[in-house]
Motif scaffolding. Sequence first.
Motif, PDB file in Angstrom:
ATOM      1  N   GLY A   1       2.077  -2.155   4.274  1.00  0.00           N
ATOM      2  CA  GLY A   1       2.194  -0.727   4.014  1.00  0.00           C
ATOM      3  C   GLY A   1       3.632  -0.344   3.713  1.00  0.00           C
ATOM      4  O   GLY A   1       4.549  -0.765   4.416  1.00  0.00           O
TER       5      GLY A   1
ATOM      6  N   ASP B   1       0.650   5.510  -0.640  1.00  0.00           N
ATOM      7  CA  ASP B   1      -0.256   6.651  -0.837  1.00  0.00           C
ATOM      8  C   ASP B   1      -1.715   6.199  -0.853  1.00  0.00           C
ATOM      9  O   ASP B   1      -2.547   6.745  -1.599  1.00  0.00           O
ATOM     10  N   GLY B   2      -2.032   5.180  -0.067  1.00  0.00           N
ATOM     11  CA  GLY B   2      -3.396   4.703   0.032  1.00  0.00           C
ATOM     12  C   GLY B   2      -3.847   3.831  -1.117  1.00  0.00           C
ATOM     13  O   GLY B   2      -5.008   3.424  -1.163  1.00  0.00           O
ATOM     14  N   LYS B   3      -2.946   3.512  -2.032  1.00  0.00           N
ATOM     15  CA  LYS B   3      -3.314   2.719  -3.205  1.00  0.00           C
ATOM     16  C   LYS B   3      -2.544   1.399  -3.223  1.00  0.00           C
ATOM     17  O   LYS B   3      -1.384   1.335  -2.801  1.00  0.00           O
TER      18      LYS B   3
ATOM     19  N   ILE C   1       0.867  -1.175   0.000  1.00  0.00           N
ATOM     20  CA  ILE C   1       0.000   0.000   0.000  1.00  0.00           C
ATOM     21  C   ILE C   1       0.900   1.221   0.000  1.00  0.00           C
ATOM     22  O   ILE C   1       1.763   1.376   0.876  1.00  0.00           O
TER      23      ILE C   1
ATOM     24  N   ARG D   1      -9.271   4.560   8.986  1.00  0.00           N
ATOM     25  CA  ARG D   1      -8.111   4.351   8.107  1.00  0.00           C
ATOM     26  C   ARG D   1      -7.968   2.872   7.737  1.00  0.00           C
ATOM     27  O   ARG D   1      -7.688   2.538   6.576  1.00  0.00           O
TER      28      ARG D   1
ATOM     29  N   GLU E   1       3.462   3.544   5.479  1.00  0.00           N
ATOM     30  CA  GLU E   1       2.758   3.604   6.754  1.00  0.00           C
ATOM     31  C   GLU E   1       2.829   2.224   7.406  1.00  0.00           C
ATOM     32  O   GLU E   1       2.988   1.214   6.714  1.00  0.00           O
TER      33      GLU E   1
ATOM     34  N   ALA F   1      -9.260  -0.568  -0.368  1.00  0.00           N
ATOM     35  CA  ALA F   1      -8.307  -0.505  -1.485  1.00  0.00           C
ATOM     36  C   ALA F   1      -7.860  -1.906  -1.898  1.00  0.00           C
ATOM     37  O   ALA F   1      -7.570  -2.150  -3.081  1.00  0.00           O
TER      38      ALA F   1
ATOM     39  N   GLU G   1     -10.502   2.021   5.130  1.00  0.00           N
ATOM     40  CA  GLU G   1     -10.116   2.579   3.828  1.00  0.00           C
ATOM     41  C   GLU G   1      -9.058   1.712   3.153  1.00  0.00           C
ATOM     42  O   GLU G   1      -9.117   1.456   1.944  1.00  0.00           O
ATOM     43  N   ARG G   2      -8.104   1.240   3.933  1.00  0.00           N
ATOM     44  CA  ARG G   2      -7.059   0.383   3.360  1.00  0.00           C
ATOM     45  C   ARG G   2      -7.632  -0.956   2.924  1.00  0.00           C
ATOM     46  O   ARG G   2      -7.249  -1.501   1.885  1.00  0.00           O
TER      47      ARG G   2
END
Length: 423
Positions: free
Chosen positions: A294, A95-97, A93, A338, A297, A345, A341-342
């Motif tokens: 991540g 930048d959140g993608k 992961i 968060r 992160e 993705a 959200e991950r």
Amino acid sequence: MTMEHPFYDIAVIGGGLTGLTAAIYAARSGRSVILLEKDSRLGGLAQTARIGGALFNYGPRAMYEGSAALRILEELGCKPSLGSGTKNAMYGILDGKLIHAAQELSPEEQTEWSTLMGSLNRIDPEPIRSISMKEWTLGNVRSDRVRQFFYAMCRQWAYDDDMERLSAGYVLEQGQLASQGVRYVLGGWQTVIDSLQREAVRAGVVIAAGAEAAQVVHEQGTVTGILLSEGTLLRTGSIIAAAGPHAVSKWLKGSGLHSRSLEVWKEQSHPLYVSCLDVALKQVPYPDRAFVLGLDEPFYYSNHSAAIPLTDDGSQVIHVMTYHGSSPAGDSELVLRRLKERLEAIQPGWEQATAAVRFSPNLLAAHASRPALRSGDAPAPGPAVPEICGLYVAGDWVGREGRLADTAMTSAKLAGLTAAGID
């Protein structure tokens, strides 16, 4: 609490993996042993909960092939049935993608990555235990992107994100162990607890669930008993505290006892916290995405049902986690948002397929970090508390071998044998 005997040779405080292991070894050595657990159920963070037909451990839990924990469980006759971790492609992961490692790395970076991971077992960890993970990586990994992927692997080996402090030798030793094979426990970790509990009873251990220790009792610095929170005085010759350094320190304070060694260990411990989102999905949109880390992160994702069945209806149990280091997260709602959200993705539309879900904020993953400053060792070098005769400690903050369950069970075995007078 009604005690079966007025005196026990050894009292073990804590009914998790550590306490049960210590109690069994002490009882097998011919000593009378009582185990005290403040909760009504044994296991601590090794418990497994059944929610909506799914078996949830407290976050992602695994054992390594060849680990100290598996050796001890086999020695005790309590080795569980295991499944092998997935060998699917690694995702990250960024930048959140979601990105695919093979697609993100250039041919040169792929070569460096393959060489780095392929040579892991040829590295001698001992000479580099006193240097940081960051220092070692900067000197041995050229590509920034490869370094990102490598740090992600190091983070999940150590349950820690502080590459500037972490001991390189300690982390790489865990990586070498992981390369031998990651194993998941069939039926959840509760099966291990249940097996250890049966073995403890068979060995003669008296198990007192719902009994909370309040204070260590002594005479001139020698342990003589434990005062329980409801007022009962339990007489004992030795105590094995299968708990963290802060809890042990609290039990000493009211008795007038003081251990400078214990206070130093407590100051050095730096506990590690994580938050976990555990979900069971009726359908997994992208089953090939079994392992994601991540890159920018401290994030971890794994589908444990790719290795073992953990539900009644064929749903897939997925663990999503973030590492907080030594500071618990202040805003749990933000952490949960968060993590969701991950997960979106990685597995778009996952919420529509949810069969069960549990969010566990700020779980204590380990009682101590493993910095280069201490050469990757836990704060307490061994189970005996030097200034207090008859007091022993065990847990993931005691001793040198491994991490988490490996350290806890190794120190528990040593504490049980030492308290029983076995060299």
